[in-house]
Design a protein around this motif. Structure first.
Motif, PDB file in Angstrom:
ATOM      1  N   GLY A  63       0.811  -1.218   0.000  1.00  0.00           N
ATOM      2  CA  GLY A  63       0.000   0.000   0.000  1.00  0.00           C
ATOM      3  C   GLY A  63       0.845   1.270   0.000  1.00  0.00           C
ATOM      4  O   GLY A  63       0.432   2.297  -0.521  1.00  0.00           O
ATOM      5  N   LEU A  64       2.033   1.212   0.571  1.00  0.00           N
ATOM      6  CA  LEU A  64       2.922   2.375   0.577  1.00  0.00           C
ATOM      7  C   LEU A  64       3.380   2.752  -0.829  1.00  0.00           C
ATOM      8  O   LEU A  64       3.809   3.875  -1.073  1.00  0.00           O
ATOM      9  N   TYR A  65       3.272   1.809  -1.739  1.00  0.00           N
ATOM     10  CA  TYR A  65       3.674   2.040  -3.129  1.00  0.00           C
ATOM     11  C   TYR A  65       2.459   2.170  -4.053  1.00  0.00           C
ATOM     12  O   TYR A  65       2.597   2.144  -5.270  1.00  0.00           O
ATOM     13  N   GLY A  66       1.264   2.274  -3.439  1.00  0.00           N
ATOM     14  CA  GLY A  66       0.044   2.399  -4.238  1.00  0.00           C
ATOM     15  C   GLY A  66      -0.411   1.093  -4.854  1.00  0.00           C
ATOM     16  O   GLY A  66      -1.147   1.093  -5.841  1.00  0.00           O
ATOM     17  N   MET A  67       0.003  -0.026  -4.267  1.00  0.00           N
ATOM     18  CA  MET A  67      -0.330  -1.335  -4.809  1.00  0.00           C
ATOM     19  C   MET A  67      -1.219  -2.085  -3.826  1.00  0.00           C
ATOM     20  O   MET A  67      -1.124  -1.896  -2.622  1.00  0.00           O
ATOM     21  N   SER A  68      -2.074  -2.958  -4.345  1.00  0.00           N
ATOM     22  CA  SER A  68      -2.826  -3.877  -3.485  1.00  0.00           C
ATOM     23  C   SER A  68      -1.950  -5.112  -3.284  1.00  0.00           C
ATOM     24  O   SER A  68      -0.819  -5.167  -3.749  1.00  0.00           O
ATOM     25  N   GLU A  69      -2.478  -6.104  -2.612  1.00  0.00           N
ATOM     26  CA  GLU A  69      -1.716  -7.336  -2.405  1.00  0.00           C
ATOM     27  C   GLU A  69      -1.346  -7.951  -3.758  1.00  0.00           C
ATOM     28  O   GLU A  69      -2.114  -7.877  -4.720  1.00  0.00           O
ATOM     29  N   ALA A  70      -0.212  -8.573  -3.819  1.00  0.00           N
ATOM     30  CA  ALA A  70       0.245  -9.208  -5.062  1.00  0.00           C
ATOM     31  C   ALA A  70      -0.655 -10.389  -5.407  1.00  0.00           C
ATOM     32  O   ALA A  70      -1.204 -11.040  -4.516  1.00  0.00           O
ATOM     33  N   PRO A  71      -0.821 -10.683  -6.686  1.00  0.00           N
ATOM     34  CA  PRO A  71      -1.608 -11.850  -7.077  1.00  0.00           C
ATOM     35  C   PRO A  71      -1.029 -13.133  -6.469  1.00  0.00           C
ATOM     36  O   PRO A  71       0.156 -13.210  -6.161  1.00  0.00           O
ATOM     37  N   SER A  72      -1.872 -14.118  -6.315  1.00  0.00           N
ATOM     38  CA  SER A  72      -1.464 -15.394  -5.738  1.00  0.00           C
ATOM     39  C   SER A  72      -0.249 -15.957  -6.467  1.00  0.00           C
ATOM     40  O   SER A  72      -0.189 -15.954  -7.693  1.00  0.00           O
ATOM     41  N   GLY A  73       0.716 -16.412  -5.685  1.00  0.00           N
ATOM     42  CA  GLY A  73       1.913 -17.006  -6.269  1.00  0.00           C
ATOM     43  C   GLY A  73       2.992 -16.011  -6.632  1.00  0.00           C
ATOM     44  O   GLY A  73       3.980 -16.374  -7.261  1.00  0.00           O
ATOM     45  N   SER A  74       2.792 -14.751  -6.267  1.00  0.00           N
ATOM     46  CA  SER A  74       3.814 -13.750  -6.560  1.00  0.00           C
ATOM     47  C   SER A  74       3.934 -12.763  -5.406  1.00  0.00           C
ATOM     48  O   SER A  74       3.065 -12.707  -4.538  1.00  0.00           O
ATOM     49  N   ARG A  75       4.998 -12.018  -5.412  1.00  0.00           N
ATOM     50  CA  ARG A  75       5.241 -10.981  -4.406  1.00  0.00           C
ATOM     51  C   ARG A  75       5.843  -9.775  -5.090  1.00  0.00           C
ATOM     52  O   ARG A  75       6.366  -9.865  -6.203  1.00  0.00           O
ATOM     53  N   ARG A  85       7.389  -7.412  -9.686  1.00  0.00           N
ATOM     54  CA  ARG A  85       6.623  -8.542  -9.168  1.00  0.00           C
ATOM     55  C   ARG A  85       7.431  -9.785  -9.517  1.00  0.00           C
ATOM     56  O   ARG A  85       7.918  -9.925 -10.644  1.00  0.00           O
ATOM     57  N   TYR A  86       7.608 -10.658  -8.534  1.00  0.00           N
ATOM     58  CA  TYR A  86       8.448 -11.835  -8.762  1.00  0.00           C
ATOM     59  C   TYR A  86       7.800 -13.077  -8.164  1.00  0.00           C
ATOM     60  O   TYR A  86       6.920 -13.002  -7.321  1.00  0.00           O
ATOM     61  N   ASP A  87       8.256 -14.228  -8.620  1.00  0.00           N
ATOM     62  CA  ASP A  87       7.808 -15.520  -8.117  1.00  0.00           C
ATOM     63  C   ASP A  87       8.748 -15.924  -6.986  1.00  0.00           C
ATOM     64  O   ASP A  87       9.938 -16.141  -7.222  1.00  0.00           O
ATOM     65  N   PRO A  88       8.251 -16.002  -5.745  1.00  0.00           N
ATOM     66  CA  PRO A  88       9.142 -16.311  -4.629  1.00  0.00           C
ATOM     67  C   PRO A  88       9.688 -17.743  -4.654  1.00  0.00           C
ATOM     68  O   PRO A  88      10.703 -18.026  -4.033  1.00  0.00           O
ATOM     69  N   GLU A  89       9.042 -18.639  -5.381  1.00  0.00           N
ATOM     70  CA  GLU A  89       9.497 -20.027  -5.429  1.00  0.00           C
ATOM     71  C   GLU A  89      10.775 -20.193  -6.241  1.00  0.00           C
ATOM     72  O   GLU A  89      11.664 -20.948  -5.870  1.00  0.00           O
ATOM     73  N   ASN A  90      10.856 -19.494  -7.381  1.00  0.00           N
ATOM     74  CA  ASN A  90      12.042 -19.657  -8.225  1.00  0.00           C
ATOM     75  C   ASN A  90      12.803 -18.343  -8.439  1.00  0.00           C
ATOM     76  O   ASN A  90      13.740 -18.302  -9.228  1.00  0.00           O
ATOM     77  N   GLN A  92      12.071 -15.643 -10.022  1.00  0.00           N
ATOM     78  CA  GLN A  92      12.027 -15.161 -11.399  1.00  0.00           C
ATOM     79  C   GLN A  92      11.219 -13.865 -11.464  1.00  0.00           C
ATOM     80  O   GLN A  92      10.151 -13.751 -10.865  1.00  0.00           O
ATOM     81  N   VAL A  93      11.734 -12.879 -12.207  1.00  0.00           N
ATOM     82  CA  VAL A  93      11.033 -11.610 -12.392  1.00  0.00           C
ATOM     83  C   VAL A  93       9.831 -11.848 -13.296  1.00  0.00           C
ATOM     84  O   VAL A  93       9.968 -12.345 -14.417  1.00  0.00           O
ATOM     85  N   LEU A  94       8.632 -11.495 -12.798  1.00  0.00           N
ATOM     86  CA  LEU A  94       7.403 -11.668 -13.578  1.00  0.00           C
ATOM     87  C   LEU A  94       7.008 -10.388 -14.305  1.00  0.00           C
ATOM     88  O   LEU A  94       6.465 -10.439 -15.404  1.00  0.00           O
ATOM     89  N   SER A  95       7.263  -9.238 -13.674  1.00  0.00           N
ATOM     90  CA  SER A  95       6.983  -7.963 -14.325  1.00  0.00           C
ATOM     91  C   SER A  95       7.784  -6.858 -13.643  1.00  0.00           C
ATOM     92  O   SER A  95       8.096  -6.937 -12.468  1.00  0.00           O
ATOM     93  N   ILE A  96       8.101  -5.852 -14.428  1.00  0.00           N
ATOM     94  CA  ILE A  96       8.756  -4.648 -13.915  1.00  0.00           C
ATOM     95  C   ILE A  96       7.696  -3.564 -13.953  1.00  0.00           C
ATOM     96  O   ILE A  96       7.177  -3.226 -15.021  1.00  0.00           O
ATOM     97  N   ILE A  97       7.348  -3.045 -12.793  1.00  0.00           N
ATOM     98  CA  ILE A  97       6.191  -2.151 -12.689  1.00  0.00           C
ATOM     99  C   ILE A  97       6.584  -0.691 -12.938  1.00  0.00           C
ATOM    100  O   ILE A  97       6.023  -0.039 -13.803  1.00  0.00           O
ATOM    101  N   ARG A  98       7.537  -0.194 -12.175  1.00  0.00           N
ATOM    102  CA  ARG A  98       7.965   1.202 -12.360  1.00  0.00           C
ATOM    103  C   ARG A  98       9.189   1.495 -11.513  1.00  0.00           C
ATOM    104  O   ARG A  98       9.566   0.721 -10.637  1.00  0.00           O
TER     105      ARG A  98
END
Length: 105
Positions: A63-75, A85-90, A92-98
């Motif tokens: 919320g401090l960054y203007g984001m809601s909770e990350a989608p399931s399976g990511s942080r 946004r990344y996958d904590p299991e492996n 891996q970078v899933l997206s670069i937001i800003r």
């Protein structure tokens, strides 16, 4: 015949003047594209990269960054000043937001 010879000489002269500059510019651009990151500078972050845990700051309060909770399976995390946004299991970078100016959590 004399006219064709003049055109040929002019074309060869222009090629001789322009070719070295054009070739040098192309070689410089190719070297930039394939050169590894300079010492002390991290490599450019891309989607699909595996994260180095030393570079990652996990975001605990999105919320401090203007984001809601990350989608399931990511942080969310911050790497090199970029909110990602990344996958904590492996890791891996899933997206670069800003870009972010500072870490707030």
């Amino acid at each position: 015949m004399f006219r064709n010879r003049q055109s040929l000489i002019l074309a060869v002269g222009l090629f001789g003047i322009l070719a070295p500059a054009t070739l040098a510019q192309g070689v410089g651009q190719a070297a930039e594209a394939t050169a590894p990151a300079a010492a002390g500078q991290p490599a450019m972050l891309r989607v699909g990269d595996r994260l180095d845990s030393a570079r990652l700051h996990p975001v605990t309060r999105p919320g401090l960054y203007g984001m809601s909770e990350a989608p399931s399976g990511s942080r969310y995390g911050i790497v090199d000043g970029k909110l990602i946004r990344y996958d904590p299991e492996n890791a891996q970078v899933l997206s670069i937001i800003r870009q972010v100016d500072r870490i707030m959590d």
